[in-house]
Design a protein around this motif. Structure first.
Motif, PDB file in Angstrom:
ATOM      1  N   LYS A  60      -6.898   3.540   6.083  1.00 34.72           N
ATOM      2  CA  LYS A  60      -5.951   2.440   5.914  1.00 34.72           C
ATOM      3  C   LYS A  60      -4.509   2.819   6.259  1.00 34.72           C
ATOM      4  CE  LYS A  60      -4.847  -1.213   2.571  1.00 34.72           C
ATOM      5  NZ  LYS A  60      -5.143  -1.767   1.225  1.00 34.72           N
ATOM      6  N   GLU A  61      -4.151   4.083   6.072  1.00 38.28           N
ATOM      7  CA  GLU A  61      -2.776   4.496   6.346  1.00 38.28           C
ATOM      8  C   GLU A  61      -2.387   4.249   7.803  1.00 38.28           C
ATOM      9  OE1 GLU A  61      -0.254   8.661   6.277  1.00 38.28           O
ATOM     10  OE2 GLU A  61      -1.702   8.290   4.661  1.00 38.28           O
ATOM     11  N   ARG A  62      -3.379   4.259   8.703  1.00 39.09           N
ATOM     12  CA  ARG A  62      -3.096   4.084  10.129  1.00 39.09           C
ATOM     13  C   ARG A  62      -3.235   2.629  10.603  1.00 39.09           C
ATOM     14  NH1 ARG A  62      -1.955   8.876   9.448  1.00 39.09           N
ATOM     15  NH2 ARG A  62      -2.779  10.652  10.616  1.00 39.09           N
ATOM     16  N   ASN A  63      -3.664   1.736   9.728  1.00 37.82           N
ATOM     17  CA  ASN A  63      -3.937   0.365  10.177  1.00 37.82           C
ATOM     18  C   ASN A  63      -2.730  -0.345  10.789  1.00 37.82           C
ATOM     19  OD1 ASN A  63      -6.512   0.843   9.347  1.00 37.82           O
ATOM     20  ND2 ASN A  63      -6.522  -0.595   7.644  1.00 37.82           N
ATOM     21  N   PRO A  64      -1.532  -0.251  10.194  1.00 38.24           N
ATOM     22  CA  PRO A  64      -0.383  -0.908  10.838  1.00 38.24           C
ATOM     23  C   PRO A  64      -0.104  -0.358  12.242  1.00 38.24           C
ATOM     24  CG  PRO A  64       0.103  -0.399   8.552  1.00 38.24           C
ATOM     25  CD  PRO A  64      -1.166   0.316   8.871  1.00 38.24           C
ATOM     26  N   ALA A  65      -0.253   0.959  12.415  1.00 40.69           N
ATOM     27  CA  ALA A  65      -0.012   1.554  13.723  1.00 40.69           C
ATOM     28  C   ALA A  65      -1.007   1.030  14.749  1.00 40.69           C
ATOM     29  CB  ALA A  65      -0.090   3.087  13.631  1.00 40.69           C
ATOM     30  N   ALA A  66      -2.263   0.887  14.335  1.00 42.29           N
ATOM     31  CA  ALA A  66      -3.301   0.372  15.243  1.00 42.29           C
ATOM     32  C   ALA A  66      -3.003  -1.079  15.614  1.00 42.29           C
ATOM     33  CB  ALA A  66      -4.672   0.497  14.601  1.00 42.29           C
ATOM     34  N   GLN A  72      -6.517  10.132  14.516  1.00 40.78           N
ATOM     35  CA  GLN A  72      -5.728   9.514  15.570  1.00 40.78           C
ATOM     36  C   GLN A  72      -4.406   9.002  14.997  1.00 40.78           C
ATOM     37  OE1 GLN A  72      -6.550   9.520  18.755  1.00 40.78           O
ATOM     38  NE2 GLN A  72      -8.620  10.338  18.479  1.00 40.78           N
ATOM     39  N   ALA A  73      -3.309   9.306  15.657  1.00 40.70           N
ATOM     40  CA  ALA A  73      -1.988   8.892  15.161  1.00 40.70           C
ATOM     41  C   ALA A  73      -1.882   7.384  15.045  1.00 40.70           C
ATOM     42  CB  ALA A  73      -0.894   9.437  16.078  1.00 40.70           C
ATOM     43  N   LYS A  74      -2.560   6.662  15.933  1.00 45.59           N
ATOM     44  CA  LYS A  74      -2.536   5.199  15.893  1.00 45.59           C
ATOM     45  C   LYS A  74      -3.847   4.627  15.358  1.00 45.59           C
ATOM     46  CE  LYS A  74       0.935   4.757  19.524  1.00 45.59           C
ATOM     47  NZ  LYS A  74       1.268   4.195  20.860  1.00 45.59           N
ATOM     48  N   TYR A 124       0.868  -1.177   0.000  1.00 48.79           N
ATOM     49  CA  TYR A 124       0.000   0.000   0.000  1.00 48.79           C
ATOM     50  C   TYR A 124       0.903   1.224   0.000  1.00 48.79           C
ATOM     51  CZ  TYR A 124      -3.823   3.137   1.401  1.00 48.79           C
ATOM     52  OH  TYR A 124      -4.759   4.150   1.452  1.00 48.79           O
ATOM     53  N   ALA A 125       0.860   2.002  -1.064  1.00 46.43           N
ATOM     54  CA  ALA A 125       1.799   3.114  -1.246  1.00 46.43           C
ATOM     55  C   ALA A 125       1.876   4.073  -0.053  1.00 46.43           C
ATOM     56  CB  ALA A 125       1.443   3.872  -2.530  1.00 46.43           C
ATOM     57  N   PRO A 126       0.755   4.494   0.549  1.00 45.03           N
ATOM     58  CA  PRO A 126       0.853   5.432   1.668  1.00 45.03           C
ATOM     59  C   PRO A 126       1.558   4.885   2.905  1.00 45.03           C
ATOM     60  CG  PRO A 126      -1.332   5.540   0.685  1.00 45.03           C
ATOM     61  CD  PRO A 126      -0.642   4.351   0.087  1.00 45.03           C
ATOM     62  N   TRP A 127       1.805   3.568   2.962  1.00 45.83           N
ATOM     63  CA  TRP A 127       2.546   3.022   4.094  1.00 45.83           C
ATOM     64  C   TRP A 127       4.042   3.294   3.985  1.00 45.83           C
ATOM     65  CZ3 TRP A 127      -0.267  -2.377   4.112  1.00 45.83           C
ATOM     66  CH2 TRP A 127      -1.519  -2.222   4.723  1.00 45.83           C
ATOM     67  N   ARG A 128       4.496   3.694   2.815  1.00 42.42           N
ATOM     68  CA  ARG A 128       5.914   3.989   2.642  1.00 42.42           C
ATOM     69  C   ARG A 128       6.225   5.323   3.311  1.00 42.42           C
ATOM     70  NH1 ARG A 128       8.371   0.436   0.052  1.00 42.42           N
ATOM     71  NH2 ARG A 128      10.256   1.690  -0.056  1.00 42.42           N
ATOM     72  N   GLY A 129       7.133   5.270   4.274  1.00 42.89           N
ATOM     73  CA  GLY A 129       7.473   6.474   5.016  1.00 42.89           C
ATOM     74  C   GLY A 129       6.643   6.644   6.272  1.00 42.89           C
ATOM     75  N   THR A 130       5.549   5.885   6.405  1.00 46.92           N
ATOM     76  CA  THR A 130       4.748   5.933   7.627  1.00 46.92           C
ATOM     77  C   THR A 130       4.909   4.628   8.407  1.00 46.92           C
ATOM     78  OG1 THR A 130       2.807   5.170   6.382  1.00 46.92           O
ATOM     79  CG2 THR A 130       3.067   7.558   6.693  1.00 46.92           C
ATOM     80  N   ALA A 169       7.066  -6.212   7.395  1.00 46.84           N
ATOM     81  CA  ALA A 169       5.756  -6.266   8.040  1.00 46.84           C
ATOM     82  C   ALA A 169       5.622  -7.476   8.954  1.00 46.84           C
ATOM     83  CB  ALA A 169       4.655  -6.279   6.983  1.00 46.84           C
ATOM     84  N   SER A 170       6.170  -8.601   8.519  1.00 45.33           N
ATOM     85  CA  SER A 170       6.028  -9.839   9.295  1.00 45.33           C
ATOM     86  C   SER A 170       6.849  -9.838  10.573  1.00 45.33           C
ATOM     87  CB  SER A 170       6.417 -11.050   8.429  1.00 45.33           C
ATOM     88  OG  SER A 170       7.792 -11.026   8.106  1.00 45.33           O
ATOM     89  N   ARG A 171       7.711  -8.866  10.737  1.00 47.69           N
ATOM     90  CA  ARG A 171       8.503  -8.754  11.956  1.00 47.69           C
ATOM     91  C   ARG A 171       7.955  -7.681  12.888  1.00 47.69           C
ATOM     92  NH1 ARG A 171      10.942 -11.397   8.260  1.00 47.69           N
ATOM     93  NH2 ARG A 171      12.662 -12.819   8.724  1.00 47.69           N
ATOM     94  N   HIS A 172       6.885  -7.021  12.487  1.00 50.97           N
ATOM     95  CA  HIS A 172       6.229  -6.039  13.335  1.00 50.97           C
ATOM     96  C   HIS A 172       4.790  -6.428  13.652  1.00 50.97           C
ATOM     97  CE1 HIS A 172       9.704  -3.771  11.912  1.00 50.97           C
ATOM     98  NE2 HIS A 172       9.490  -2.945  12.915  1.00 50.97           N
ATOM     99  N   LEU A 173       4.289  -7.423  12.950  1.00 53.95           N
ATOM    100  CA  LEU A 173       2.932  -7.928  13.151  1.00 53.95           C
ATOM    101  C   LEU A 173       3.024  -9.437  13.361  1.00 53.95           C
ATOM    102  CD1 LEU A 173       1.451  -6.029  10.080  1.00 53.95           C
ATOM    103  CD2 LEU A 173       1.290  -5.288  12.461  1.00 53.95           C
ATOM    104  N   THR A 174       1.939 -10.058  13.785  1.00 54.33           N
ATOM    105  CA  THR A 174       1.975 -11.502  13.992  1.00 54.33           C
ATOM    106  C   THR A 174       1.164 -12.260  12.957  1.00 54.33           C
ATOM    107  OG1 THR A 174       0.203 -11.266  15.632  1.00 54.33           O
ATOM    108  CG2 THR A 174       2.456 -11.377  16.455  1.00 54.33           C
TER     109      THR A 174
END
Length: 285
Positions: free
Chosen positions: A271-277, A219-221, A36-42, A57-62
């Motif tokens: 969607k840009e915040r989904n990894p943070a959440a 929300q940042a997260k 997802y392009a907007p995840w680059r840099g975020t 991603a697989s080392r920051h999520l389960t």
């Protein structure tokens, strides 16, 4: 390797150790897809090459829910590559092909289901998690129709046990009859959180499959601190085998309280915040 190319790779320090589940329960928290392009840099470091996004991603999520399988069959080489790029204890869930669920007569889905499982899915080995069979919002509950479909879902293939979840999006499924059918075949009913879809939080399988869709750009997260705390508390309750009081269920009798694995994916929303959440939830759990 020339220095210019070295700068375009993430250093080992940027690839964190795999996030862990709690020792007492198998909790998996993740997102849908990893490109997802907007995840680059975020989410992804700006200097990380695209080919290493899954590795990162697989080392920051389960866990990650693979969405591409919903739109078409993937090549065996792709499954092998995904297996090789992720940690040993990582898990993928797969969205099953829409051609199996988007049909008037579900009993006719047998060949599509067989092709899907013959396409290389088992190459994920122990990293293969639940299969999510998502239905259209217009699909209504018909007991005979759905039971014919559930009979087609294999409990195991080549000795490997499979887990199935069904994502239904019509109010007619909010019924004790549907819940009884899901329990009979031990399939999980996908719990839709923070969305306009019907919420059916009844426990029907040895595991729980949740998709939460309420992230926001405010929300940042993705979620407020209180909302993240609330979802973490719900995950703990679901893992203990009880349904949180603030989640909607059908009028079916509650399931026996027994420990269950939980798979939760932060989907849609902003969607840009989904990894943070997702990472915030992992931190709480």
């Amino acid at each position: 390797m020339p220095e210019a190319k070295q700068a375009n790779r993430a250093t080992p320090a940027k690839l964190a150790k795999p996030a862990k589940s709690t020792p007492s329960t198998n909790l998996r928290i993740g997102i849908g897809g990893w490109t997802y392009a907007p995840w680059r840099g975020t989410f992804y470091p700006s200097d990380l090459t695209q080919s290493r996004e899954l590795e990162y991603a697989s080392r920051h999520l389960t866990s990650i829910e693979i969405n591409g399988t919903f739109y078409g069959l993937q090549k065996p080489a792709s499954y092998e590559k995904w297996y090789q790029e992720t940690p040993e204890d990582f898990v993928f869930s797969l969205k099953a092909p829409r051609y199996a669920t988007n049909r008037k007569v579900l009993a006719d889905a047998g060949e599509t289901i067989e092709r899907f499982f013959a396409s290389g899915v088992l190459l994920l080995k122990q990293k293969l998690g639940p299969i999510n069979w998502q239905f259209a919002t217009t699909k209504q509950f018909d007991r005979e129709d759905f039971e014919a479909f559930l009979k087609l879902l294999p409990a195991s293939i080549e000795g490997r046990k499979l887990r199935h979840a069904i994502e239904v999006r019509h109010d007619t499924f909010r019924s004790p009859e549907f819940i009884a059918l899901a329990r009979k075949y031990k399939v999980a009913v996908v719990l839709a959180g923070d969305s306009d879809y019907p919420q059916i939080a009844d426990l029907t399988a040895p595991f729980v499959y949740a998709r939460i869709m309420g992230t926001t750009d405010k929300q940042a997260k993705g979620y407020s601190t209180s909302a993240l705390d609330a979802w973490a508390a719900r995950v703990r309750q679901l893992a203990a085998g009880t349904t949180p009081d603030d989640l909607e269920t059908s009028a079916a009798p509650p399931a026996k309280a027994t420990a269950r694995d939980v798979y939760l994916y932060v989907i849609s929303g902003f969607k840009e915040r989904n990894p943070a959440a997702a990472m915030a939830l992992i931190g709480r759990l």
